[in-house]
Design a protein around this motif. Structure first.
Motif, mmCIF file in Angstrom:
data_model
loop_
_atom_site.group_PDB
_atom_site.id
_atom_site.type_symbol
_atom_site.label_atom_id
_atom_site.label_comp_id
_atom_site.label_asym_id
_atom_site.label_seq_id
_atom_site.Cartn_x
_atom_site.Cartn_y
_atom_site.Cartn_z
ATOM 1 N N LEU A 22 0.827 -1.225 -0.100
ATOM 2 C CA LEU A 22 0.210 -0.029 0.120
ATOM 3 C C LEU A 22 0.809 1.323 -0.097
ATOM 4 O O LEU A 22 0.431 2.119 -0.775
ATOM 5 C CB LEU A 22 -0.935 -0.045 0.878
ATOM 6 C CG LEU A 22 -2.257 -1.080 1.418
ATOM 7 C CD1 LEU A 22 -2.701 -1.217 2.620
ATOM 8 C CD2 LEU A 22 -3.309 -0.789 0.138
ATOM 9 N N GLN A 23 1.952 1.205 0.788
ATOM 10 C CA GLN A 23 2.748 2.448 0.781
ATOM 11 C C GLN A 23 3.500 2.669 -0.426
ATOM 12 O O GLN A 23 3.889 3.764 -0.712
ATOM 13 C CB GLN A 23 3.785 2.239 2.154
ATOM 14 C CG GLN A 23 3.006 2.439 3.535
ATOM 15 C CD GLN A 23 3.998 1.834 4.656
ATOM 16 O OE1 GLN A 23 4.878 0.987 4.240
ATOM 17 N NE2 GLN A 23 4.134 2.617 5.757
ATOM 18 N N ASN A 24 3.634 1.514 -1.185
ATOM 19 C CA ASN A 24 4.447 1.821 -2.635
ATOM 20 C C ASN A 24 3.355 1.922 -3.539
ATOM 21 O O ASN A 24 3.616 2.008 -4.743
ATOM 22 C CB ASN A 24 5.201 0.429 -2.901
ATOM 23 C CG ASN A 24 6.449 0.395 -1.845
ATOM 24 O OD1 ASN A 24 7.050 1.441 -1.715
ATOM 25 N ND2 ASN A 24 6.707 -0.642 -1.457
ATOM 26 N N GLY A 25 1.939 2.328 -3.390
ATOM 27 C CA GLY A 25 1.195 2.713 -4.448
ATOM 28 C C GLY A 25 0.445 1.378 -5.167
ATOM 29 O O GLY A 25 0.006 1.364 -6.157
ATOM 30 N N ASP A 41 -4.440 2.451 -1.140
ATOM 31 C CA ASP A 41 -4.314 3.743 -0.459
ATOM 32 C C ASP A 41 -5.558 4.519 -1.056
ATOM 33 O O ASP A 41 -5.503 4.956 -2.092
ATOM 34 C CB ASP A 41 -2.796 4.230 -0.441
ATOM 35 C CG ASP A 41 -2.802 5.484 0.146
ATOM 36 O OD1 ASP A 41 -3.916 6.200 0.560
ATOM 37 O OD2 ASP A 41 -1.692 6.081 0.363
ATOM 38 N N ALA A 42 -6.624 4.696 -0.288
ATOM 39 C CA ALA A 42 -7.623 5.790 -0.757
ATOM 40 C C ALA A 42 -7.141 7.344 -0.890
ATOM 41 O O ALA A 42 -7.648 7.942 -1.412
ATOM 42 C CB ALA A 42 -8.769 5.537 0.032
ATOM 43 N N THR A 43 -5.995 7.624 -0.337
ATOM 44 C CA THR A 43 -5.523 9.008 -0.651
ATOM 45 C C THR A 43 -4.602 9.081 -1.846
ATOM 46 O O THR A 43 -4.059 10.160 -2.310
ATOM 47 C CB THR A 43 -4.945 9.430 0.571
ATOM 48 O OG1 THR A 43 -3.505 8.856 0.649
ATOM 49 C CG2 THR A 43 -5.708 9.248 1.710
ATOM 50 N N ILE A 130 -6.001 -1.174 8.661
ATOM 51 C CA ILE A 130 -6.390 0.226 8.302
ATOM 52 C C ILE A 130 -5.670 0.944 9.802
ATOM 53 O O ILE A 130 -5.329 2.128 9.300
ATOM 54 C CB ILE A 130 -7.832 0.566 8.324
ATOM 55 C CG1 ILE A 130 -8.458 -0.304 7.101
ATOM 56 C CG2 ILE A 130 -8.306 1.845 8.154
ATOM 57 C CD1 ILE A 130 -9.629 -0.385 6.943
ATOM 58 N N SER A 131 -5.733 0.680 10.656
ATOM 59 C CA SER A 131 -5.211 1.330 11.937
ATOM 60 C C SER A 131 -3.894 1.611 11.944
ATOM 61 O O SER A 131 -3.207 2.595 11.895
ATOM 62 C CB SER A 131 -5.329 0.540 13.364
ATOM 63 O OG SER A 131 -7.037 0.188 13.492
ATOM 64 N N LYS A 132 -3.153 0.404 11.316
ATOM 65 C CA LYS A 132 -1.628 0.343 11.311
ATOM 66 C C LYS A 132 -1.115 1.364 10.218
ATOM 67 O O LYS A 132 -0.096 2.003 9.922
ATOM 68 C CB LYS A 132 -1.025 -1.024 11.174
ATOM 69 C CG LYS A 132 0.274 -1.089 11.676
ATOM 70 C CD LYS A 132 0.852 -2.440 11.877
ATOM 71 C CE LYS A 132 2.225 -2.503 12.274
ATOM 72 N NZ LYS A 132 3.075 -3.623 12.082
ATOM 73 N N PHE A 133 -2.204 1.169 9.121
ATOM 74 C CA PHE A 133 -1.568 1.821 7.906
ATOM 75 C C PHE A 133 -1.828 3.552 7.987
ATOM 76 O O PHE A 133 -1.403 4.233 7.304
ATOM 77 C CB PHE A 133 -2.522 1.402 6.641
ATOM 78 C CG PHE A 133 -2.322 2.140 5.282
ATOM 79 C CD1 PHE A 133 -0.867 2.188 4.913
ATOM 80 C CD2 PHE A 133 -3.162 2.544 4.398
ATOM 81 C CE1 PHE A 133 -0.449 2.621 3.449
ATOM 82 C CE2 PHE A 133 -2.873 3.338 3.410
ATOM 83 C CZ PHE A 133 -1.634 3.250 2.691
ATOM 84 N N LYS A 134 -2.832 3.769 8.986
ATOM 85 C CA LYS A 134 -3.309 5.240 9.278
ATOM 86 C C LYS A 134 -3.916 6.181 8.216
ATOM 87 O O LYS A 134 -3.929 7.119 8.291
ATOM 88 C CB LYS A 134 -1.985 5.804 9.708
ATOM 89 C CG LYS A 134 -1.403 5.387 11.097
ATOM 90 C CD LYS A 134 -0.322 6.103 11.618
ATOM 91 C CE LYS A 134 0.273 5.710 12.895
ATOM 92 N NZ LYS A 134 0.852 4.334 12.990
ATOM 93 N N LYS A 135 -4.609 5.207 7.379
ATOM 94 C CA LYS A 135 -5.273 5.970 6.148
ATOM 95 C C LYS A 135 -6.181 4.957 5.751
ATOM 96 O O LYS A 135 -6.239 3.639 5.864
ATOM 97 C CB LYS A 135 -4.341 6.273 4.840
ATOM 98 C CG LYS A 135 -3.385 7.209 5.135
ATOM 99 C CD LYS A 135 -2.540 7.315 3.758
ATOM 100 C CE LYS A 135 -1.170 7.816 3.638
ATOM 101 N NZ LYS A 135 -0.339 7.617 2.699
ATOM 102 N N PRO A 136 -7.262 5.387 5.074
ATOM 103 C CA PRO A 136 -8.373 4.798 4.611
ATOM 104 C C PRO A 136 -7.941 3.934 3.276
ATOM 105 O O PRO A 136 -6.941 4.365 2.872
ATOM 106 C CB PRO A 136 -9.302 5.787 3.774
ATOM 107 C CG PRO A 136 -9.106 6.973 4.349
ATOM 108 C CD PRO A 136 -7.710 7.168 4.700
ATOM 109 N N ILE A 137 -8.500 2.745 3.247
ATOM 110 C CA ILE A 137 -8.068 2.119 2.064
ATOM 111 C C ILE A 137 -9.424 1.726 1.280
ATOM 112 O O ILE A 137 -10.825 1.481 1.854
ATOM 113 C CB ILE A 137 -7.732 0.382 2.591
ATOM 114 C CG1 ILE A 137 -6.302 0.612 3.468
ATOM 115 C CG2 ILE A 137 -7.551 -0.358 1.770
ATOM 116 C CD1 ILE A 137 -5.848 -0.283 4.271
ATOM 117 N N VAL A 138 -9.258 1.488 -0.104
ATOM 118 C CA VAL A 138 -10.187 1.399 -1.026
ATOM 119 C C VAL A 138 -10.825 0.012 -0.742
ATOM 120 O O VAL A 138 -10.046 -1.049 -0.385
ATOM 121 C CB VAL A 138 -9.969 1.660 -2.348
ATOM 122 C CG1 VAL A 138 -10.896 1.057 -3.375
ATOM 123 C CG2 VAL A 138 -9.711 3.034 -2.742
#
Length: 196
Positions: A22-25, A41-43, A130-138
């Protein structure tokens, strides 16, 4: 003594693998509180585009975002109507709510009427991820546009399996048949059930 709510090692490993992607898009295939989902990554607009391409879906059809909790929800919606929290608290099945005026989210996820479907995840894997990623996920169903939703991992088409960067190795034998309910809450107080 082990804490009973602590996620087990395989869950932690899978979450960490997903976060790297996710961090790598990248795009993941993962079990959600409803059906198997394709996520990113929803952002990140580029990552969102990869999902539209993979599903062969025009990007005017918006997708659902999963958040970990009410706090994250409030960071991505200008004003969450009070009734939303009541709905989240009382429903016994996963419920997605369409909100007006989303913010801090990939532009290509937002519908023409400036709304966005968001669900507070209820299962342990998604919440932890999601908590660990700290961002919304599609979260969009793991099927090509127009094809039936896969009810289990083995029904997912090879095009989808080949098109994702990572497939979670958990819950692969569990049948998940029910998509979430969808309710639209407008800022003027209107409540509309889109999918029961």
């Amino acid at each position: 003594m082990a804490h009973k709510n602590k996620p087990d090692q395989s869950l932690i490993e899978e979450v960490n693998n997903c976060i790297t992607v996710l961090q790598n898009g990248g795009v993941i295939l993962y079990p959600t509180d409803t059906v198997w989902g394709i996520g990113c990554d929803a952002t990140n607009e580029d990552a969102v585009n990869k999902i539209y391409k993979l599903k062969k879906r025009v990007n005017t059809k918006t997708m659902i975002c999963l958040v970990a909790n009410d706090f994250m929800l409030e960071k991505h919606v200008e004003k969450v109507p009070e009734v939303a929290f009541d709905i989240i608290d009382i429903t016994d099945k996963p419920t997605t709510i369409v909100y007006d005026n989303p913010k801090n989210i990939a532009q290509n996820l937002i519908a023409k009427d400036n709304s966005l479907a968001i669900r507070v995840a209820t299962d342990q894997f998604c919440q932890y991820l999601i908590s660990k990623f700290k961002k919304p996920i599609v979260s969009t169903s793991a099927n090509l546009s127009g094809e039936p939703t896969a009810k289990s991992f083995k029904e997912i088409s090879s095009d989808i399996l080949k098109g994702v960067d990572y497939a979670v190795n958990l819950q692969r034998n569990i049948q998940k048949v029910t998509p979430s309910s969808i309710i639209k809450l407008s800022n003027d107080g209107t409540v509309k059930v889109i999918r029961k």
